[in-house]
Design an enzyme around this catalytic site. Structure first.
Site, PDB file in Angstrom:
ATOM      1  N   CYS A  61     -35.630  22.710  -2.122  1.00  0.00           N
ATOM      2  CA  CYS A  61     -34.268  22.170  -2.014  1.00  0.00           C
ATOM      3  C   CYS A  61     -34.304  20.932  -1.120  1.00  0.00           C
ATOM      4  O   CYS A  61     -33.637  20.877  -0.087  1.00  0.00           O
ATOM      5  CB  CYS A  61     -33.309  23.213  -1.469  1.00  0.00           C
ATOM      6  SG  CYS A  61     -33.825  23.941   0.098  1.00  0.00           S
ATOM      7  N   CYS A  77     -32.548  32.738   0.071  1.00  0.00           N
ATOM      8  CA  CYS A  77     -32.630  31.356  -0.408  1.00  0.00           C
ATOM      9  C   CYS A  77     -31.285  30.928  -0.986  1.00  0.00           C
ATOM     10  O   CYS A  77     -30.666  31.648  -1.779  1.00  0.00           O
ATOM     11  CB  CYS A  77     -33.722  31.233  -1.466  1.00  0.00           C
ATOM     12  SG  CYS A  77     -33.834  29.599  -2.221  1.00  0.00           S
ATOM     13  N   GLU A 137     -42.135  25.757 -33.116  1.00  0.00           N
ATOM     14  CA  GLU A 137     -42.628  26.198 -31.810  1.00  0.00           C
ATOM     15  C   GLU A 137     -43.987  26.886 -32.009  1.00  0.00           C
ATOM     16  O   GLU A 137     -44.145  27.674 -32.949  1.00  0.00           O
ATOM     17  CB  GLU A 137     -41.624  27.175 -31.186  1.00  0.00           C
ATOM     18  CG  GLU A 137     -42.102  27.947 -29.975  1.00  0.00           C
ATOM     19  CD  GLU A 137     -42.479  27.066 -28.803  1.00  0.00           C
ATOM     20  OE1 GLU A 137     -43.565  27.270 -28.243  1.00  0.00           O
ATOM     21  OE2 GLU A 137     -41.676  26.169 -28.453  1.00  0.00           O
ATOM     22  N   ASP A 189     -37.598  18.420 -27.106  1.00  0.00           N
ATOM     23  CA  ASP A 189     -37.402  18.801 -25.710  1.00  0.00           C
ATOM     24  C   ASP A 189     -38.740  19.361 -25.223  1.00  0.00           C
ATOM     25  O   ASP A 189     -38.908  20.574 -25.056  1.00  0.00           O
ATOM     26  CB  ASP A 189     -36.289  19.850 -25.596  1.00  0.00           C
ATOM     27  CG  ASP A 189     -35.969  20.200 -24.144  1.00  0.00           C
ATOM     28  OD1 ASP A 189     -36.546  19.565 -23.244  1.00  0.00           O
ATOM     29  OD2 ASP A 189     -35.164  21.116 -23.924  1.00  0.00           O
ATOM     30  N   CYS A 220     -37.317  16.678 -18.954  1.00  0.00           N
ATOM     31  CA  CYS A 220     -37.151  17.144 -17.577  1.00  0.00           C
ATOM     32  C   CYS A 220     -37.971  16.297 -16.609  1.00  0.00           C
ATOM     33  O   CYS A 220     -37.961  16.557 -15.403  1.00  0.00           O
ATOM     34  CB  CYS A 220     -37.544  18.613 -17.455  1.00  0.00           C
ATOM     35  SG  CYS A 220     -39.251  18.953 -17.894  1.00  0.00           S
TER      36      CYS A 220
END
Length: 398
Positions: free
Chosen positions: A12, A88, A262, A310, A337
């Site tokens: 984070c 967390c 896939e 993707d 991503c």
């Protein structure tokens, strides 16, 4: 907001930045990459997450000992050292509670922890997946061998206290590797998978299925993809790297037919199950490597109006790009991503004649430096085509 290990674990890194500061940093990072790769792309404002804490639906923790006491936590950035952490901020509250209880059980039941240096010990990791809409939970114990002492007691204790736990799996990883999961698994409780709701659809997945880390933002991403593609009822779609079929299934009601590709056989089985349980019959799934499928599609001159990809963080391949563009689809939607590999691949798409003028960003990973990118590509007019058009206009005018 204070976290004792935030600077160590790196999970984070933007914990104490405002949403505005996070958005600015992420947008700036993508803009700099665009400049570095000499691309002409406008970076649109980022779709920031409403829920920016307790959002992670997948958690992997390691275990270690200090003065004989077992503790759990995430790994320190770029290391195999476990950070001693509890509660967390990125994990749903119930996941933090389950991790605490498992850690106490490992201590009381004297479960030996795996030692990477010596290759001895049993427990390597615990993976937890959480379906935010249905409240279903999956737990995976990653062990170095099949023999798992007290596993019946562990299963009973966890499922008695947490009715949300619908399945518990043991994954066996005997290799000396940093890779968490291996192929051999035993279902200790339940069906071996959980079911969530996504964009109004029931989506089932196993512990190693790809499923976006932030469920709410995943819906934002898929709705954005649908808007950008602007499909018609006559168009066909190829959904590559499709995993359990989530993207293709959300597009199926706006087009004629979807084909999902896939290479992971189990993911394909779940994709077919997901289509069936949602009564979607205009979608089919093929088990094949996406690049290999694209080669076959080119060989047989298969046409698709839209191609969606993707891929994993590493991006796609040069061969995929060359063969995809050779099919001459009307549009190609790239979801990424990792902006770095996206820009690298966009350079290759440009060489094949497919370009875009903007990139959209979705904050899939709040409080971190990561961001999801979406680009819609279309075939650019070549100088030769422009000359023909200009010549035609000239003749008509005179």
């Amino acid at each position: 907001m204070k976290c004792k290990v935030s600077k160590i674990c790196g999970g984070c890194s933007y914990l104490n930045l405002s949403k505005e500061e996070q958005a600015q940093k992420k947008k700036q990072a993508v803009s700099e990459l665009i400049d570095r790769y000499h691309l002409k792309l406008k970076v649109n404002d980022i779709y920031m997450a409403e829920q920016d804490l307790q959002y992670r639906n997948k958690v992997i923790v390691g275990f270690a000992k200090e003065k004989g006491i077992i503790y759990s936590g995430l790994y320190a950035a770029k290391s195999h050292r476990v950070c001693h952490s509890e509660n967390c901020f990125m994990h749903p509250e119930i996941i933090n509670e389950i991790i605490k209880d498992i850690t106490k059980m490992m201590q009381s039941m004297k479960i030996e922890l795996y030692n990477e240096r010596t290759g001895t010990g049993l427990l390597r990791h615990v993976l937890i997946r959480y379906a935010h809409k249905t409240d279903e939970i999956m737990i995976v114990f990653v062990t170095s061998q099949k023999m798992f002492p007290s596993r019946k007691n562990i299963v009973k204790a966890l499922t008695s206290k947490y009715p949300q736990i619908k399945t518990i799996v043991q994954n066996i990883n005997p290799r000396r590797t940093s890779i968490v999961l291996q192929d051999e698994s035993i279902v200790l409780y339940g069906k071996g998978y959980i079911t969530d709701e996504l964009c109004g659809l029931k989506i089932s997945f196993s512990f190693d299925s790809f499923y976006q880390i932030h469920s709410q933002q995943c819906e934002v991403l898929y709705k954005l993809a649908k808007i950008k593609l602007h499909l018609s009822p006559e168009e066909t779609v190829l959904d590559t790297y499709c995993g359990t079929g989530t993207i293709g299934l959300t597009l199926a009601d706006s087009c004629k037919k979807v084909t999902g590709v896939e290479r992971n056989g189990e993911a394909i089985n779940f994709a077919r199950q997901n289509a069936k349980q949602n009564n979607i019959d205009n979608i089919q799934f093929v088990q094949m490597d996406s690049t290999q499928f694209m080669k076959e599609a080119k060989k047989y001159h298969t046409h698709y109006d839209a191609i969606v990809l993707d891929p994993p963080r590493a991006g796609t391949t040069k061969e995929f790009i060359e063969n995809a563009c050779a099919l001459e689809p009307k549009k190609i939607l790239y979801i990424s991503c990792d902006p770095n590999t996206l820009m690298r691949d966009l350079v290759q798409f440009r060489k094949q004649g497919y370009v875009s003028n903007k990139v959209d960003l979705v904050d899939m990973f709040p409080r971190t430096e990561h961001v999801e990118s979406v680009v819609l590509l279309s075939k650019m007019k070549t100088p030769a085509n422009n000359r023909v058009l200009n010549s035609t206009k000239y003749k008509k005018k005179h």
